[in-house]
Every structure is written in structure tokens, then in C-alpha cells.
Write a protein that holds these residues in place. Structure first.
Motif, PDB file in Angstrom:
ATOM      1  N   VAL A   1       0.861  -1.184   0.000  1.00 28.61           N
ATOM      2  CA  VAL A   1       0.000   0.000   0.000  1.00 28.61           C
ATOM      3  C   VAL A   1       0.900   1.237   0.000  1.00 28.61           C
ATOM      4  O   VAL A   1       1.670   1.440   0.943  1.00 28.61           O
ATOM      5  CB  VAL A   1      -0.892   0.030   1.262  1.00 28.61           C
ATOM      6  CG1 VAL A   1      -1.761   1.282   1.271  1.00 28.61           C
ATOM      7  CG2 VAL A   1      -1.739  -1.232   1.346  1.00 28.61           C
ATOM      8  N   PRO A   2       0.827   2.051  -1.031  1.00 27.16           N
ATOM      9  CA  PRO A   2       1.634   3.276  -1.005  1.00 27.16           C
ATOM     10  C   PRO A   2       1.039   4.275  -0.036  1.00 27.16           C
ATOM     11  O   PRO A   2      -0.174   4.335   0.151  1.00 27.16           O
ATOM     12  CB  PRO A   2       1.553   3.791  -2.439  1.00 27.16           C
ATOM     13  CG  PRO A   2       0.257   3.263  -2.953  1.00 27.16           C
ATOM     14  CD  PRO A   2       0.019   1.942  -2.243  1.00 27.16           C
ATOM     15  N   ALA A   3       1.889   5.075   0.614  1.00 28.00           N
ATOM     16  CA  ALA A   3       1.418   6.128   1.508  1.00 28.00           C
ATOM     17  C   ALA A   3       0.928   7.309   0.673  1.00 28.00           C
ATOM     18  O   ALA A   3       1.087   7.343  -0.540  1.00 28.00           O
ATOM     19  CB  ALA A   3       2.547   6.571   2.445  1.00 28.00           C
ATOM     20  N   LEU A   4       0.335   8.289   1.363  1.00 27.80           N
ATOM     21  CA  LEU A   4      -0.174   9.480   0.682  1.00 27.80           C
ATOM     22  C   LEU A   4       0.907  10.189  -0.119  1.00 27.80           C
ATOM     23  O   LEU A   4       0.628  10.840  -1.115  1.00 27.80           O
ATOM     24  CB  LEU A   4      -0.732  10.465   1.725  1.00 27.80           C
ATOM     25  CG  LEU A   4      -2.091  10.111   2.307  1.00 27.80           C
ATOM     26  CD1 LEU A   4      -2.356  10.970   3.534  1.00 27.80           C
ATOM     27  CD2 LEU A   4      -3.183  10.310   1.275  1.00 27.80           C
ATOM     28  N   ASP A   5       2.152  10.061   0.347  1.00 26.90           N
ATOM     29  CA  ASP A   5       3.229  10.807  -0.315  1.00 26.90           C
ATOM     30  C   ASP A   5       4.037   9.937  -1.258  1.00 26.90           C
ATOM     31  O   ASP A   5       5.123  10.313  -1.663  1.00 26.90           O
ATOM     32  CB  ASP A   5       4.139  11.454   0.738  1.00 26.90           C
ATOM     33  CG  ASP A   5       4.704  10.445   1.719  1.00 26.90           C
ATOM     34  OD1 ASP A   5       4.533   9.231   1.504  1.00 26.90           O
ATOM     35  OD2 ASP A   5       5.324  10.872   2.708  1.00 26.90           O
ATOM     36  N   GLU A   6       3.528   8.751  -1.581  1.00 28.57           N
ATOM     37  CA  GLU A   6       4.232   7.890  -2.533  1.00 28.57           C
ATOM     38  C   GLU A   6       3.396   7.769  -3.807  1.00 28.57           C
ATOM     39  O   GLU A   6       2.177   7.598  -3.741  1.00 28.57           O
ATOM     40  CB  GLU A   6       4.450   6.496  -1.934  1.00 28.57           C
ATOM     41  CG  GLU A   6       5.444   6.503  -0.783  1.00 28.57           C
ATOM     42  CD  GLU A   6       5.622   5.130  -0.149  1.00 28.57           C
ATOM     43  OE1 GLU A   6       6.753   4.640  -0.104  1.00 28.57           O
ATOM     44  OE2 GLU A   6       4.615   4.552   0.309  1.00 28.57           O
ATOM     45  N   ASP A   7       4.051   7.854  -4.943  1.00 32.27           N
ATOM     46  CA  ASP A   7       3.378   7.602  -6.209  1.00 32.27           C
ATOM     47  C   ASP A   7       4.387   6.950  -7.149  1.00 32.27           C
ATOM     48  O   ASP A   7       5.521   6.630  -6.746  1.00 32.27           O
ATOM     49  CB  ASP A   7       2.773   8.893  -6.790  1.00 32.27           C
ATOM     50  CG  ASP A   7       3.806   9.969  -7.084  1.00 32.27           C
ATOM     51  OD1 ASP A   7       4.981   9.636  -7.301  1.00 32.27           O
ATOM     52  OD2 ASP A   7       3.416  11.162  -7.095  1.00 32.27           O
ATOM     53  N   THR A   8       3.976   6.736  -8.383  1.00 36.38           N
ATOM     54  CA  THR A   8       4.850   6.051  -9.331  1.00 36.38           C
ATOM     55  C   THR A   8       6.191   6.763  -9.466  1.00 36.38           C
ATOM     56  O   THR A   8       7.245   6.132  -9.576  1.00 36.38           O
ATOM     57  CB  THR A   8       4.139   5.980 -10.697  1.00 36.38           C
ATOM     58  OG1 THR A   8       3.006   5.120 -10.536  1.00 36.38           O
ATOM     59  CG2 THR A   8       5.040   5.440 -11.776  1.00 36.38           C
TER      60      THR A   8
END
Lengths: 384, 353, 131
Positions: free
Chosen positions: B44-51
Motif C-alpha cells: 500500500v503506497p502512503a499518501l506521499d508515494e506515487d509512481t
């Protein structure tokens, strides 16, 4: 330079003033100060205000307020140094009079903070930090002072209870001040159990969001006899800056700008911390009062917590601090705060402070601070 | 002149959610998902993680393993994803800027459902092979969303893998010996413009899509390379769930021993464009010089890219230079409940949204 | 239109470019034009590594509007192994486990987005160093 004195003060009750605008609350307090001095004409004015643009969508307030005070076309200057704006406006007015440029100068401060939401106000206040390198990560002002508190607790063993004692003391003082926003006594237990804001600081460790204004009249000391109130002489002034980003400082446990501004004012007045009968300090957060009482030399570094716990800074203690209730209880309309501090000291030195009067007060001090200590303005005032 | 991988790296979000945690919210039967899809949890990526953030970390790990190449020598950077943070504005520019590959660098964002990552690798390899650039980076990464309650919600996961292609024999970790691409127009899974969640064709995603396409690429590559499944030490396939890659491997003649190390999906979920590339990083983490690796991606829509790699001596020197994929997958994790997952994945509508 | 404001700082926010005073070797992040220690005006640029140590920290529970929906989150001052200090969030760690002296490593993260249709601001946050 000429000696300078304060001969008039004016301040309405601070708080959430829903029915009045920025210009109205300023003019009310300015008129009180002018009436106190017994004058109706000014030669110049300086107004401290941190961010009328963000808080009240109004810039250019020097001219606006001079106009609404019926004083245009006199020179009117808005002074900004975040939460130290009011103290700095007072310093500018004193320097103006000392220089011989003008004789009757108003130093005021104003902030109208409740016209925007709490989140917007938090943002507006945070612009006093280094927005690019502190603000973009989400740190708030309570957060910055909380980080100082964590460092101070780690280094000196300052306790959560000691922080709470600052709020307890200042609310006890404020309960004797009819102009305070929250003139109610609180307990340490209430502080420690109040809503968390930025660990270890809770909401009752924080000064409130406040609407308010304050004004004083500054004249040459040798003109004091022409006015109705006893004059209070400004014998020392100091102003120092520091990095506005907290992380750029070598030591997070000392507020250097307060220490340096204090040293300047002590030197100019020829006083030491032992000579001071009372001091209004910038307790925007409980930890700030502890650190400033250390920086001004009222106790050793690290001694601020034990000093408040021992009652040394209470009314009747060795050095009463924030007899007005401080920012904590009296309120913190940021631009007005520094002028409000001067008013408390002037009234104490005049012997007009009623139940919270410090006996035989002869020498008083104010310390007003911007941001996390990026600026400090200190004044020493004495009975004439 | 051999061209191949001179640096590789992976990055995974630390948070995981278990299948049971999702199933209990929707009243679904967790054991049947676990058994039917062979899924235990997903990242699960955190709010501050993206591709982009995951990919920057993956490329930095790849650079660490590439042994001090100058980022300015990276002449091309391609990033494949179906969850580029911007609809218009490249992801690749941000990744290239963050690693210092700007400005002399050809960059493009690829999208081809779950095969966009292998596409990026394919094109990066091709440019180096053609002699147009010294080094080229191919990245596959995603932070995919499944609609709440949909079967996809149990698998849609996040992670990124990056590969630096080059021809410097001193830096070679694994040569690319052969490639093959298989593609038809097969609409088994899609997301229309402006839609938050993808749609899929249910069981149509299986036999006529994943299996037909993957086997087409596997057989095409084996024939082209004149190799048999037993010629490989390792194999990695696209892994939308635990069952598909195991089944397609068996159909193609590969054994569990070959595919098990690269089959991350039971503990990771489906990282879409990152899926088979991440599997390849886990294999490279343990491979020995001389090992031959078979890789076949799959992207809905539909197509597969297949590669044959041969591991080189330098692999031993670099495996421990950056976090290993299995360590990130199995050790460095934080379990979350559905509430935090919903917050992290912005499934909760906030004021002003 | 804050995109220009963030764009011109990409060398710092994306690549951690810092500077070292040629006169007294003091390090700065972000780079400055004048050294606050020796008044020097000559600097060399260098890229910081990702390692650092927590100097102080807190947990933000009532954030400004831009960070609504993200609280509670930890922020701290990090002393970078390469010299400068910086303020950033400390993530991927239980809030109660953060300590002064904790070793961290910076990771590339989203800092915030300008609303739902604005630019996404990227930068670095600290995660606990785990080997």
C-alpha cells in the motif's frame, strides 16, 4: 539622541471581535491612547501588523489607519517583523522621536485574525517561518516551538508539568486583567489533558487567535510635563535577528535573538537582570516563556522550567513575568502584541494595574519575538 | 558487442494490507481469495508515494549497483506505468531531474496496462543496441487502484523496478541475448479517460487474454532463441495473482523451482507495470554468474514482451550494494488496517474534494 | 502560480544540491550567496548524500489547510551527514518510536499538491535507516 518617554496608552479588550473591522479596532485603541495623553494631533505614526493582507485582505494600512484616525497627511508607516511587528513599531517610534524628527508619535499595532478559518490562520502565521524550507513539509508554528521544547527537555530535563505551569501562572495573572481574551484560571491538569496540537504542546500551551489593537504615544522626555499622565521613560531598546529557519541555528535550546536584544537594552539602560521589577515576554507557547526568561538572564540556561515551577516568575515572585496574562491569556493579535506589552509595563510603572500591581515597580522590561526567534525586540522602561 | 543490464534496483512501499482485512469490510470470503488467487497481502503506497517517487528510489538503487556511472551519460529514460500522477505532464522528466540525467536525455512515459515497464526496458535496450545512447534507463512502476470491493482491490499494489541498459563489458550484470514481442488487440482490462478505477472483462481476462498472449510470447521467444525451458535457471512472468504465473509456467514447461523466486505476488500483490520487472530484480538478487533468465511480461489490451538474459560475473559484487527486493518485501514492512489503507489510497472524500 | 517558485529550487528539492563555502568550508542547504560565518561569496556546489540524524522532532496534529487529511504526521530537524540541517517529515515509522539521535535516510516523496488541479511538489522526507 533625545531621551524618549511614553505619555499615553490605549487598548480595548482583546478577543473575537465579530462586529468591528481592522480599522475600527485600531482607531478605538489609538483614540484611547490619544485621550490618555490629552492630545488630538499626531506628527507621525508607526503601526505594527504582521499580515493584514492574509488575515484581512488589506495592505497599505499605514495610510488607511492614519486617514481613519483623522491624521492624514502625516507620515504613517506599517512595520512588519512577524509577531514582533508591534514591538518593532514602538522601537521605530522611539527612534523617530529620539532623532528629533518628530515630537508626538503614535506607536500602534493591530491584527484582525478571526475573519478567516483556523486552517487559513495557521497558514498565514506559518508564513513567518522559512516557507520554502520549513513550511513545505507541513510544519506549523506550534510544531516549530514543539521541536524547541523537545530539544530543551532532552538537554535540560524540562518537564511537561513545568510547561503547563507557565500557562497556569499566566492565566492566573490574566484573570485579574479585564482586557484579557481568556481571563480564566486553569490548572496544570487541564493543560496537560487539553487537545494535542504538536507534541508535547497542547492547545492550552498555545496562545490564541485574537483580534486586537493597541497604541501608545511617544514624546521627548523633556516634554512630559506638558501632558496629563506621568511619563514613563524608555531607557533601553534592543533588536536582534537570527536565521528564520529554526534548523539553521547551531543551538535549538537558546533563543539568541532574545539574548542579544536583551544585552543591547541592558547595556543602553545600564541595568542588569536583577534590576528588573517585572517583564512582559513573548509567551506565544509555554516553552517560549521558559526559553526567553533564560535568554534575558532571569535564570540560568535550563533554569526556566524550575523557575516557573518555584513561583519565581509569578506575581509576588522574584521577577514577575507576564503580569498582564501574557499572550497566553490576554490574547495574541500578532501585530498588536508588542505594543500591548509596553502598555502593561507603562501601567505597572504608573501604579495603575489594580489587583495585579507589582509593588514599587520602578523598572520594567518587554520582549517581543518574531517567528521561532528570527527576530526579537526588547525594551526597558523606567519611572521618571 | 553485448548489450544488457548494467544496474538494477527496486523500491517497494513499506505498508501492507492483508487479504482478510479487505475481505472483512466487504463481507467476502478471505480463504477463497487466498486459495483462488494465491494472495496473502498487498503493498500500500502512503499518501506521499506515487509512481514517480517509487521510481526515483528504484533508479537510485540501480545507479548504486551500476558502479559510479555519471547520470549525465544516461541518454534515455523511459518509465512505464498505468498510474502516472499527471494525465498530461511526463513522469520521466521528474525522475530524470531527480537523478541528474537532465538535460541531454530522451524521455517518454509509456502506458500499456501491466506491460508498460517491460516496454520501457525493451526500448532502452534497443537504443543502446542501436548505438544511439551510452546508457538508457527502463522503469516499470505503479500505484494501482482497484475499485473498493472489486476483486482487483485484493491485488492492486505498488512498487517500482529500474534497469540501466548499457554495453560496457566492465559493468555488465546480465546480457540481453534475445527479445520477442507478441501483441493483438484484446480488450480484457481498461480504464477510460477521467475514470478513477479500471474496468475488466472478468473471466475474459484469463484464457483469451493473459494465457494466449503470454504463451504466444513464450513460445515465440523460445523458438527465436532456439532454447528450451530447461535451458533456464530462472523464469519470471507477469503476475496479476499467484495462480496465473504458476499456471502459465506449467503450461509452457517451466518448473516451480524456476519461477518461485521471481513470483512475488502472494506477498506483494500485483504491481502492474512493476510486476515482472520486480520479479526480475528478486532473481538478480540471488542469481549466479552464468545463470540464464527467462522473462515474460503481460499487459492487457493485450501484449507481452519476452527477454532472455545471461547473468555475468559482476553480479556478485553488486547484489548487496542496495536493498534486496525480498528484504523489502518480507522484512521492512508495516501492516495497516482498512481504515488507514482507505486514507492512504484517498478512498475517503475530504472537505473540498 | 507557484510552479515557478518550486521549479527553480529543483536542484535542491530533487537532488539535494548544497554548497560549501570556499573560504571556511561551512556547508549550506539551500545554497546561499553570502557565507554567514566568514562573509565569503565563493562556494562550490555539491550533492548531499541521503543519510542523517534526528536533532529534534514533533508530531503535527493540527496542520495548515494544505495538509488537512494527512495529520497526524511527524516532522523533525535532520542533521545531514554532509553538514547542513533541514526540516522535513519523518515517515514510515510509528510516531512514538521517533527519538533524538535516530538515524534516518532521505527518500524522494510528494511534499504536497497545489489543490486537485495544481502542480505536485516533490522533495525528500526521512525514513528510519534500516539495514
Amino acid at each position: 539622541m533625545r531621551d524618549v518617554a511614553v505619555i499615553g496608552v490605549g487598548m480595548q479588550k482583546w478577543g473575537e471581535i465579530w462586529t468591528k473591522s481592522l480599522r475600527e479596532i485600531f482607531v478605538e485603541s489609538a483614540l484611547l491612547a490619544m485621550d490618555d495623553a490629552g492630545i488630538d494631533k499626531l506628527e507621525a505614526m508607526y503601526v505594527g501588523s504582521m499580515s493584514p493582507g492574509l488575515f484581512a485582505a488589506q495592505e497599505h494600512i499605514g495610510s488607511l489607519l492614519a486617514d481613519y484616525l483623522g491624521q492624514a497627511p502625516i507620515p504613517a508607516t506599517r512595520v512588519e517583523s512577524a509577531c514582533a511587528s508591534g514591538g518593532l513599531a514602538f522601537r521605530m517610534a522611539c527612534m523617530d522621536v529620539a532623532s528629533g524628527m518628530h515630537d508626538i508619535v503614535l506607536a500602534g499595532g493591530v491584527e484582525k485574525m478571526t475573519d478567516i478559518s483556523g486552517g487559513e490562520a495557521t497558514f498565514a502565521l506559518s508564513t513567518a517561518s522559512d516557507m520554502k524550507w520549513e513550511g513545505t513539509c507541513g510544519v506549523t508554528f506550534p510544531g516549530l516551538y514543539a521541536m524547541m521544547a523537545v530539544a530543551h527537555m532532552e538537554k535540560f530535563g524540562t518537564t511537561r508539568e513545568q510547561l503547563a505551569q507557565v500557562a497556569v501562572k499566566n492565566h492566573a495573572n490574566g484573570s485579574l486583567n479585564a482586557r484579557a481574551q481568556f481571563p480564566t484560571k486553569i490548572t496544570a491538569e487541564q493543560v496537560i489533558n487539553s487537545v494535542k496540537v504538536a507534541d508535547p504542546l497542547n492547545i492550552l500551551d498555545c496562545s490564541p487567535i485574537t483580534d486586537g489593537a493597541a497604541a501608545v504615544i511617544v514624546v521627548p522626555a523633556d516634554m512630559v510635563k506638558n501632558f496629563q499622565q506621568p511619563g514613563v521613560k524608555v531607557t533601553g531598546t534592543g533588536h536582534a535577528t537570527d536565521t528564520i529557519a529554526l534548523h539553521d541555528r547551531d543551538d535549538l535550546t537558546v533563543i539568541d535573538s532574545a539574548r542579544l536584544a536583551g544585552e543591547q537594552a541592558y547595556k543602553m539602560a545600564g541595568k542588569t537582570p536583577q534590576d528588573i521589577d517585572l517583564c512582559e515576554v513573548h509567551d506565544c507557547f509555554t516553552i517560549a516563556e521558559i526559553m526567553v526568561t533564560e535568554a534575558l538572564g532571569f535564570c540560568e540556561l535550563g533554569g526556566g522550567g524550575p523557575a516557573v515551577a518555584a513561583g519565581h516568575t509569578a506575581l509576588g515572585g522574584k521577577i514577575p513575568v507576564n503580569t498582564s496574562g501574557g499572550l497566553k491569556s490576554k490574547g495574541h493579535p500578532v501585530g498588536a502584541t508588542g505594543v500591548g506589552q509596553v502598555i502593561e509595563v507603562v501601567e505597572q510603572l504608573r501604579g495603575q494595574s489594580g489587583q495585579r500591581q507589582v509593588k514599587d515597580a520602578k523598572v520594567g522590561m518587554t520582549q517581543n519575538m518574531g517567528g521561532s526567534g528570527g527576530s526579537s525586540v526588547v525594551h526597558i522602561l523606567e519611572v521618571m | 558487442m553485448s548489450v544488457g543490464i548494467v544496474g538494477y534496483g527496486a523500491h517497494l512501499p513499506r505498508r501492507r494490507i492483508k487479504v482478510e482485512e479487505i475481505a472483512k469490510v466487504w463481507g467476502a470470503d478471505a480463504p477463497s481469495y487466498k486459495k483462488g488467487l494465491e494472495l496473502l497481502q498487498k503493498s500500500v503506497p502512503a499518501l506521499d508515494e506515487d509512481t514517480i517517487t517509487l521510481s526515483v528510489e528504484a533508479v537510485r538503487n540501480a545507479l548504486t549497483r551500476a558502479g559510479g556511472i555519471d547520470p549525465a551519460d544516461i541518454g534515455a529514460l523511459y518509465i512505464g506505468s498505468e498510474s502516472h500522477p499527471y494525465a498530461v505532464k511526463p513522469s520521466g522528466t521528474i525522475v530524470a531531474e531527480a537523478i541528474g540525467a537532465v538535460p541531454s536525455c530522451h524521455t517518454a512515459d509509456f502506458e500499456f496496462a501491466c506491460k508498460a515497464g517491460s516496454e520501457a526496458m525493451f526500448v532502452a535496450y534497443g537504443l543502446v543496441k542501436a548505438g544511439l545512447v551510452k546508457y538508457a534507463v527502463g522503469i516499470g512502476g505503479d500505484t494501482s487502484q482497484g475499485a473498493p470491493g472489486d476483486a482487483l482491490e485484493y491485488s492492486a499494489a505498488a512498487g517500482s523496478a529500474a534497469f540501466i541498459m548499457g554495453d560496457d563489458p566492465d559493468k555488465m550484470l546480465a546480457t540481453v541475448d534475445e527479445t520477442y514481442a507478441f501483441m493483438t488487440d484484446t480488450p480484457d482490462f481498461w480504464r477510460r479517460e477521467h475514470q478513477f478505477y479500471p474496468s475488466h472483462g472478468g473471466r475474459f481476462t484469463g484464457e483469451p487474454a493473459y494465457f494466449r498472449t503470454t504463451l504466444g510470447a513464450v513460445n515465440g521467444l523460445l523458438e527465436k532463441a532456439n532454447l528450451k525451458p530447461e535451458d533456464f535457471r530462472w523464469a519470471v512472468f507477469h503476475q496479476p495473482n499467484g495462480k496465473f504465473p504458476a499456471r502459465v509456467a506449467k503450461m509452457a514447461g517451466f518448473t516451480e523451482e524456476q519461477y518461485d523466486v521471481g513470483r512475488l505476488v502472494p506477498l506483494l500483490g500485483n504491481t502492474y507495470s512493476g510486476a515482472s520487472p520486480l520479479g526480475l530484480t528478486a532473481i538478480l538478487d540471488v542469481a549466479q554468474p552464468g545463470d540464464r533468465i527467462f522473462m515474460c511480461s503481460y499487459g492487457s489490451g493485450a501484449g507481452s514482451d519476452a527477454f532472455v538474459y545471461t547473468v555475468q560475473d559482476r553480479i556478485r559484487e553488486v547484489q548487496n550494494l542496495a536493498p534486496k527486493t525480498r528484504w523489502m518485501l518480507e522484512e521492512n514492512t508495516i501492516q495497516v488496517e482498512y481504515g488507514e489503507y482507505a486514507k492512504m489510497r484517498r478512498k475517503i472524500r475530504l472537505a473540498g474534494e | 502560480m507557484p510552479s515557478a517558485r518550486s521549479w527553480r529550487a529543483y536542484p535542491q528539492t530533487y537532488r539535494l544540491e548544497a554548497s560549501r563555502c570556499s573560504g571556511c568550508q561551512k556547508t549550506f542547504f539551500p545554497p546561499r550567496q553570502v557565507c554567514n560565518a566568514c562573509s565569503g561569496r565563493e562556494f562550490e556546489t555539491f550533492r548531499m548524500g541521503y543519510g542523517g540524524t534526528v536533532v529534534t522532532h514533533t508530531v503535527i496534529r493540527t496542520p495548515g489547510d494544505q495538509f488537512q487529511g494527512e495529520a497526524p504526521f511527524a516532522v523533525g530537524i535532520i542533521a545531514m551527514d554532509d553538514g547542513p540541517k533541514m526540516t522535513t517529515q519523518i515517515v514510515d515509522v510509528p510516531l512514538e518510536e521517533i527519538r533524538i539521535g535516530m538515524k534516518v535516510k532521505l527518500e524522494f516523496r510528494r511534499m504536497y499538491a497545489e489543490g486537485h488541479d495544481g502542480v505536485i511538489e516533490y522533495g525528500h522526507k526521512a525514513v528510519p535507516l534500516r539495514e
